[in-house]
Design a protein around this motif. Structure first.
Motif, short mmCIF file in Angstrom:
data_model
loop_
_atom_site.label_atom_id
_atom_site.label_comp_id
_atom_site.label_asym_id
_atom_site.label_seq_id
_atom_site.Cartn_x
_atom_site.Cartn_y
_atom_site.Cartn_z
N ARG A 60 65.49 -27.27 38.31
CA ARG A 60 65.33 -27.89 39.63
C ARG A 60 64.67 -26.93 40.60
O ARG A 60 64.49 -27.26 41.78
N GLY A 61 64.35 -25.75 40.11
CA GLY A 61 63.74 -24.76 40.98
C GLY A 61 64.16 -23.38 40.49
O GLY A 61 64.74 -23.25 39.42
N TYR A 62 63.83 -22.38 41.27
CA TYR A 62 64.25 -21.04 40.87
C TYR A 62 64.51 -20.22 42.12
O TYR A 62 64.04 -20.55 43.21
N VAL A 63 65.30 -19.16 41.94
CA VAL A 63 65.49 -18.20 43.03
C VAL A 63 65.16 -16.82 42.47
O VAL A 63 65.27 -16.59 41.27
N THR A 64 64.73 -15.93 43.33
CA THR A 64 64.47 -14.57 42.85
C THR A 64 65.78 -13.80 42.89
O THR A 64 66.72 -14.17 43.59
N LYS A 65 65.80 -12.71 42.13
CA LYS A 65 67.03 -11.94 42.03
C LYS A 65 67.34 -11.16 43.31
O LYS A 65 68.35 -10.49 43.41
N ARG A 66 66.42 -11.24 44.28
CA ARG A 66 66.67 -10.57 45.55
C ARG A 66 67.61 -11.38 46.45
O ARG A 66 68.06 -10.89 47.48
N ILE A 67 67.87 -12.62 46.08
CA ILE A 67 68.63 -13.53 46.94
C ILE A 67 70.03 -12.98 47.23
O ILE A 67 70.63 -12.30 46.40
N ASP A 68 70.56 -13.25 48.44
CA ASP A 68 71.91 -12.76 48.73
C ASP A 68 72.95 -13.81 48.36
O ASP A 68 72.62 -14.97 48.08
N SER A 69 74.22 -13.40 48.33
CA SER A 69 75.29 -14.24 47.79
C SER A 69 75.36 -15.60 48.48
O SER A 69 75.42 -16.64 47.81
N ALA A 70 75.36 -15.58 49.81
CA ALA A 70 75.54 -16.83 50.55
C ALA A 70 74.41 -17.80 50.20
O ALA A 70 74.64 -18.99 49.96
N ASP A 71 73.18 -17.27 50.17
CA ASP A 71 72.04 -18.13 49.86
C ASP A 71 72.13 -18.66 48.43
O ASP A 71 71.77 -19.81 48.17
N LEU A 72 72.61 -17.82 47.53
CA LEU A 72 72.71 -18.25 46.13
C LEU A 72 73.71 -19.40 46.00
O LEU A 72 73.43 -20.41 45.35
N VAL A 73 74.86 -19.24 46.66
CA VAL A 73 75.87 -20.30 46.61
C VAL A 73 75.30 -21.58 47.21
O VAL A 73 75.41 -22.67 46.63
N ALA A 74 74.63 -21.43 48.36
CA ALA A 74 74.05 -22.60 49.01
C ALA A 74 73.03 -23.28 48.10
O ALA A 74 72.99 -24.52 47.99
N THR A 75 72.23 -22.46 47.41
CA THR A 75 71.21 -23.02 46.52
C THR A 75 71.85 -23.75 45.35
O THR A 75 71.39 -24.81 44.94
N ILE A 76 72.92 -23.14 44.80
CA ILE A 76 73.61 -23.79 43.68
C ILE A 76 74.15 -25.15 44.11
O ILE A 76 74.04 -26.14 43.38
N GLU A 77 74.67 -25.20 45.33
CA GLU A 77 75.19 -26.48 45.82
C GLU A 77 74.07 -27.50 46.00
O GLU A 77 74.23 -28.68 45.67
N GLU A 78 72.93 -27.04 46.50
CA GLU A 78 71.77 -27.92 46.66
C GLU A 78 71.36 -28.51 45.30
O GLU A 78 71.10 -29.70 45.17
N VAL A 79 71.29 -27.62 44.31
CA VAL A 79 70.87 -28.03 42.97
C VAL A 79 71.86 -29.03 42.39
O VAL A 79 71.47 -30.06 41.82
N ALA A 80 73.16 -28.74 42.58
CA ALA A 80 74.18 -29.63 42.04
C ALA A 80 74.07 -31.02 42.68
O ALA A 80 74.36 -32.03 42.05
N ALA A 81 73.62 -31.04 43.93
CA ALA A 81 73.47 -32.32 44.62
C ALA A 81 72.20 -33.04 44.19
O ALA A 81 71.90 -34.14 44.66
N GLY A 82 71.43 -32.41 43.30
CA GLY A 82 70.25 -33.07 42.77
C GLY A 82 68.97 -32.75 43.53
O GLY A 82 67.94 -33.37 43.29
N ASN A 83 69.03 -31.79 44.43
CA ASN A 83 67.83 -31.46 45.20
C ASN A 83 66.94 -30.47 44.47
O ASN A 83 67.40 -29.70 43.63
N ALA A 84 65.68 -30.53 44.79
CA ALA A 84 64.73 -29.57 44.24
C ALA A 84 64.69 -28.34 45.14
O ALA A 84 64.81 -28.46 46.35
N ILE A 85 64.59 -27.18 44.52
CA ILE A 85 64.55 -25.95 45.29
C ILE A 85 63.12 -25.41 45.28
O ILE A 85 62.61 -25.01 44.24
#
Lengths: 246, 392
Positions: free
Chosen positions: A111-136
């Protein structure tokens, strides 16, 4: 949120982490462990496939570069096996932002990708977005998409021959060797959304800028993701069968 | 046989343990023994018995000499090559004698016999044995090739001479063919061996050079940066930027862009913008996310766009007080546009004092001269976006 797990606490997302660096894996699990339920971890393609198959998590975090191959192979294999894409979503985790790596991952079904530079809060937020079916869409991915799917002109003013649908994109950026079909070309609105993403706008800001709702922005990005994934041969075949083209 | 050294040195309680476990003649018995796992003495007795039976043992010995893989040379063995040759000469002579004496020669023309003997002896002599170090004894190798080749060609000539029935023309053609064939037989193995060796040496040299290059590069780049990062460990922002610069540089190098990029003249929009972005990152310790869609030549108007973009990035680096600046540029038809955006503190464009010339001259003025335009949108607290557009 579809596919609520019964075993863990209510509302807790079940996540599998696949990364070959044990230290990095530990770090990720520590960073997101408080917010989501990490049900399994794996360190290569085979164990990654097995773990996701067994646990059917809400989100599988997949490292792009694994020692035994590409993380895209995990997604490709599971997709070919017929894993429910509404139940388990894939999010790429990458050091590289090379267009080839990013494209392959997303085309395989992430559904998208994140770079390994991402911080914890953003990563959690992104995981939630992905779980909701959104594209990142990172700005970089939006740029890659624009290069791949816009079917526009590029080097030295050579004009694209739209009738034969041949493209002459910059060699560094043009990764797929497929011919782009009309189905995949971005609509003007989708193009606008991608351009704003590449400029660093959030979905919300894009909504304000284009006078549309954030929901609509999400539906555009979802459509673009599907178009991008259509260039994956499997997906193209599926699409063709579903739409009675063949 | 890689295990030969071990096998030889191990004392055996076997009945025939007294038999020497090292090559004696040309080393064929030794090799057979190793191959079969049999005792050396048994093998040798076997050969002698076979030899008494119409010389069959000798033929077998010679054939095995050619066919069997060579044993690893024993470093304490002083003259393997010489003993080898003497062994071969002795055995060939023995075969010839045996064949002639036993009366086989009466059914076969003697010339044919001698021809076959000469050819096989020549082949054996000239074949590059594994125990032979090509690099160390070129002279010896040459002597072997010439002598072996002489025997082979002589033998083949003798063979030809014994077949007188063929017409004269076919005869000369045949002679030429035979000569070429003989030479190929002799030189073929040497040639392939020498080629394989040269190839291996070349590969090793390239590997060594690559390693040196890699070491030099890592030393100049990654190690230096790591030192810098250690020195400034208490400034996370600085270390992040340093790490990012090094990452970009290393990535570029891994992709095969060797050498210093800054020395190259920018050929098109994309590299020019990437370079500007890298410069600003370095100078203002901010992170510039540079995304370019499409590419085009650096015409004067596009150069103006690049220069104005640089100015806008610098402004963001200086005043925005934020780490991330987004740069997006695209080529669409005849238009080239760039967007420089930050989420920093922003400002009121109307409130900029008239003596601040940065924006007016460096951005607007520059673009107006080439028929382009710039639009700056900013509000205090909401960041800034500069939009630049030119016709290429």
């Amino acid at each position: 949120m579809s596919g609520e797990p019964v075993s863990s606490g209510p509302g807790t997302l079940r996540v599998v982490v696949v990364d070959d660096h044990s230290l990095f894996r530990r770090g990720v699990i520590e960073a997101i462990g408080g917010s989501v339920d990490v049900v399994a971890e794996a360190d290569d393609v085979a164990s990654g496939i097995a773990a996701v198959r067994l646990h059917q998590p809400d989100v599988a975090l997949i490292d792009v570069q694994l020692p035994s191959g590409s993380g895209a192979e995990i997604i490709e294999t599971l997709m070919a096996e017929g894993i429910d894409p509404e139940r388990t979503r894939f999010l790429g985790l990458s050091v590289s932002e090379e267009p080839a790596d990013v494209l392959r991952l997303v085309r395989s079904g992430a559904r998208g990708y994140v770079t390994k530079r991402i911080d914890s809060a953003d990563l959690v937020a992104t995981i939630e977005e992905v779980a909701a079916g959104n594209a990142i869409f990172s700005p970089r991915l939006a740029g890659v998409v624009l290069n791949e799917l816009s079917g526009q002109t590029s080097t030295n003013g050579s004009v694209d021959d739209r009738d034969t649908q041949r493209r002459t994109t910059n060699s560094e950026q043009s990764v797929g060797d497929h011919d782009m079909s009309m189905l995949q070309r971005l609509s003007p609105r989708e193009r606008e959304v991608m351009q704003h993403l590449a400029r660093g706008y959030t979905y919300k800001e894009i909504g304000v800028e284009l006078h549309i709702s954030a929901r609509t922005v999400e539906s555009h990005t979802g459509a673009v993701l599907r178009k991008l994934q259509l260039s994956n041969r499997h997906a193209l075949t599926h699409w063709a069968v579903r739409n009675n083209v063949v | 046989m890689t295990t030969s050294a071990l096998t030889e040195d191990r004392a055996s309680p076997h009945l025939f343990g007294l038999a020497a476990r090292r090559p004696r003649l040309a080393g064929v018995g030794h090799r057979v023994a190793l191959q079969l796992g049999a005792d050396h003495l048994v093998v040798r007795i076997g050969f002698i018995l076979l030899g008494l039976t119409a010389g069959a043992g000798l033929v077998v010995y010679l054939v095995l000499w050619i066919v069997l893989p060579r044993a690893t040379p024993d470093p304490t063995d002083r003259a393997p090559a010489l003993r080898n040759d003497l062994g071969v000469i002795a055995i060939t002579a023995a075969i010839m004698a045996a064949v002639t004496n036993l009366g086989v020669g009466e059914q076969l023309p003697a010339t044919l016999l001698w021809a076959v003997g000469l050819v096989s002896f020549g082949l054996v002599l000239s074949s590059p044995g594994a125990e032979f170090d090509l690099a160390r004894s070129r002279g010896g190798a040459l002597v072997r090739i010439v002598a072996g080749g002489g025997f082979v060609v002589g033998g083949l000539a003798a063979l030809l001479a014994s077949t007188q029935t063929v017409s004269q023309l076919a005869y000369s053609a045949l002679a030429a063919l035979v000569l070429i064939g003989g030479l190929a037989l002799v030189f073929g193995p040497w040639l392939t061996r020498a080629l394989a060796m040269a190839e291996r040496e070349r590969a090793e040299r390239i590997r060594a050079e690559e390693r040196t290059d890699l070491a030099a590069h890592l030393h100049d780049s990654v190690l230096q940066t790591l030192n810098l990062i250690q020195n400034r460990a208490n400034e996370p922002h600085v270390t992040a930027v340093l790490a990012r610069q090094q990452e970009r540089e290393l990535r570029r190098w891994l992709q095969g862009h060797n050498g210093v990029v800054d020395d190259e003249a920018d050929t098109s929009l994309r590299p020019a913008l990437e370079r500007v972005a890298a410069e600003v990152e370095e100078q203002y310790l901010s992170v510039v996310e540079c995304i370019v869609v499409g590419d085009c030549e650096l015409t004067p108007s596009v150069q103006a766009l690049v220069a104005a973009t640089r100015e806008a990035l610098i402004n963001a680096g200086k005043f925005a007080e934020t780490q991330l600046v987004s740069l997006y540029a695209e080529v669409e038809g005849e238009a080239v546009s760039a967007f420089i955006r930050d989420r920093g503190q922003g400002f009121d464009p109307a409130a900029v004092p008239p003596d601040r010339q940065g924006i007016r001259t460096s951005i607007h003025g520059r673009l107006e001269r080439v028929g382009g335009s710039a639009d700056i949108r900013s509000r205090p607290g909401e960041g800034t976006e500069v939009r630049i557009e030119v016709a290429r």
